[in-house]
Design an enzyme around this catalytic site. Structure first.
Site, mmCIF file in Angstrom:
data_model
loop_
_atom_site.group_PDB
_atom_site.id
_atom_site.type_symbol
_atom_site.label_atom_id
_atom_site.label_comp_id
_atom_site.label_asym_id
_atom_site.label_seq_id
_atom_site.Cartn_x
_atom_site.Cartn_y
_atom_site.Cartn_z
ATOM 1 N N HIS A 60 6.302 6.351 -1.162
ATOM 2 C CA HIS A 60 7.677 5.845 -1.216
ATOM 3 C C HIS A 60 8.507 6.765 -2.100
ATOM 4 O O HIS A 60 7.972 7.669 -2.754
ATOM 5 C CB HIS A 60 7.724 4.400 -1.710
ATOM 6 N N HIS A 62 10.392 6.430 -4.894
ATOM 7 C CA HIS A 62 10.698 6.243 -6.307
ATOM 8 C C HIS A 62 10.325 7.507 -7.081
ATOM 9 O O HIS A 62 9.367 8.216 -6.733
ATOM 10 C CB HIS A 62 9.937 5.038 -6.872
ATOM 11 N N ASP A 64 8.819 8.302 -9.825
ATOM 12 C CA ASP A 64 7.495 8.570 -10.381
ATOM 13 C C ASP A 64 6.486 8.988 -9.309
ATOM 14 O O ASP A 64 5.340 9.303 -9.632
ATOM 15 C CB ASP A 64 6.974 7.372 -11.180
ATOM 16 N N HIS A 65 6.904 9.004 -8.049
ATOM 17 C CA HIS A 65 6.021 9.417 -6.960
ATOM 18 C C HIS A 65 6.522 10.672 -6.239
ATOM 19 O O HIS A 65 5.809 11.203 -5.393
ATOM 20 C CB HIS A 65 5.857 8.282 -5.947
ATOM 21 N N HIS A 139 7.345 -3.232 -1.050
ATOM 22 C CA HIS A 139 7.770 -2.844 -2.393
ATOM 23 C C HIS A 139 9.287 -3.068 -2.452
ATOM 24 O O HIS A 139 9.858 -3.702 -1.572
ATOM 25 C CB HIS A 139 7.377 -1.383 -2.642
ATOM 26 N N ASP A 208 2.685 1.650 -4.023
ATOM 27 C CA ASP A 208 3.190 0.527 -4.827
ATOM 28 C C ASP A 208 3.512 -0.632 -3.890
ATOM 29 O O ASP A 208 4.237 -0.451 -2.899
ATOM 30 C CB ASP A 208 4.455 0.931 -5.583
ATOM 31 N N HIS A 266 -2.098 3.058 -11.511
ATOM 32 C CA HIS A 266 -0.666 2.804 -11.727
ATOM 33 C C HIS A 266 -0.455 1.896 -12.944
ATOM 34 O O HIS A 266 0.295 0.923 -12.921
ATOM 35 C CB HIS A 266 -0.050 2.166 -10.466
#
Length: 308
Positions: A60, A62, A64-65, A139, A208, A266
């Site tokens: 996805h 976001h 942090d990914h 998510h 996530d 995570h």
């Protein structure tokens, strides 16, 4: 199949945990699952050549990914990469890559092939010995879980082929490849000389997500399930509001899916270590481990999973 965790933190990294990323080596390909900030430094520490990465799968969009993508893409250009790089991800990944291509005045001298996933529970890559599937999760933004599954060819029944009149040689190879052959005007079909299907190793990475019933079927009988477990169950309401899973629920999914091993990952930066989450999960599913940066997992057919 060999996996190395490059990052195991959630939104905020810690001194010991980087943002999410996993390197997977299977067959002739090297795959990167997610690409959080500073992933290329983690790759160097893990002594993996970034030039060997064939495919990147993003769960996805976001930060942090994905925030490691610009750095890796530009570094590959500086190193002189010429072969294509495949990047898979949910809707929006095409637009993101368009921006990255023009970020920092860097010239990208190789082709970036973007595969935007819009369907559910589909095979998005396949070659003769493994395939990759994507499954929608839930998510706060569009999110996909990925399954990488080995394809093992059925056993070739050599004696049966000879009995049917097939001489040893090139015709054996054609039958093994699933192609019929003709001997003295008689057609021999592959199913006549091949044994039953053989199970290959497989693992699933959740991305996530809040707990999903659909994950149980997606991960059914997997050798390894890597599932996010950001929080403990005492703050389950907060976890669900943020689109995450608590350790107990990840363990319930693993148990119902009948997986061999569960690795949870995570970790929220509110925890100084993963023990509370591991203890919570093991009350439901004993064969649980919390991922650590640079932990390597080896999955081999008919052998126990090895963790280094």
């Amino acid at each position: 199949m060999e996996l190395t965790f490059l990052g195991t933190a959630s939104a905020i990294p810690t001194r010991k945990r980087n943002h999410t990323a996993i390197i997977v080596k299977i067959s002739n390909r090297t795959i990167l699952l997610d690409c959080g900030e500073a992933t290329q430094k983690q790759i160097m520490k893990a002594e993996v050549s970034p030039m060997k990465i064939d495919d990147i799968y993003i769960t996805h969009l976001h930060g942090d990914h994905i925030l490691g993508l610009p750095g890796i893409i530009q570094s590959l250009a500086f190193r002189g990469r010429t072969r294509p790089l495949n990047i898979y991800g949910p809707k929006g990944i095409t637009e993101l890559l368009d921006h990255i291509r023009h970020l920092g005045y860097c010239t990208i001298g190789y082709e970036i092939i973007v595969h935007e996933i819009t369907d559910d529970d589909v095979v998005i890559y396949q070659q003769n010995d493994f395939k990759v599937m994507a499954k929608k999760m839930k998510h706060t933004v569009p999110d996909y879980a990925y399954k990488i599954e080995e394809i093992r060819q059925p056993k070739f029944l050599r004696n049966k082929a000879i009995e049917l009149g097939v001489p040893p040689g090139p015709l054996f190879g054609k039958l093994q490849a699933g192609k019929p052959v003709t001997v003295d005007d008689k057609v021999i079909n592959p199913e006549e000389v091949l044994g039953p299907p053989r199970k290959g190793v497989k693992f699933v990475f959740s991305g996530d997500t809040i707990p999903q019933e659909s994950m149980i079927d997606f991960a059914k009988d997997a050798d390894l399930l890597i599932h996010e477990a950001t929080f403990t169950k005492d703050i389950k309401e907060k976890s669900l509001e943020n689109g995450h899973t608590v350790a107990e629920d990840a363990a319930k999914i693993a148990k119902q899916a009948n997986v061999e091993k569960l690795i949870i990952t995570h970790l929220s930066n509110r925890y100084t270590d993963s023990k509370p989450l591991v203890d919570e999960a093991r009350n439901i599913f004993e064969n649980t481990t919390y991922a650590e940066d640079f932990m390597t997992v080896i999955i081999e057919n008919k052998k126990p999973i090895t963790i280094k």
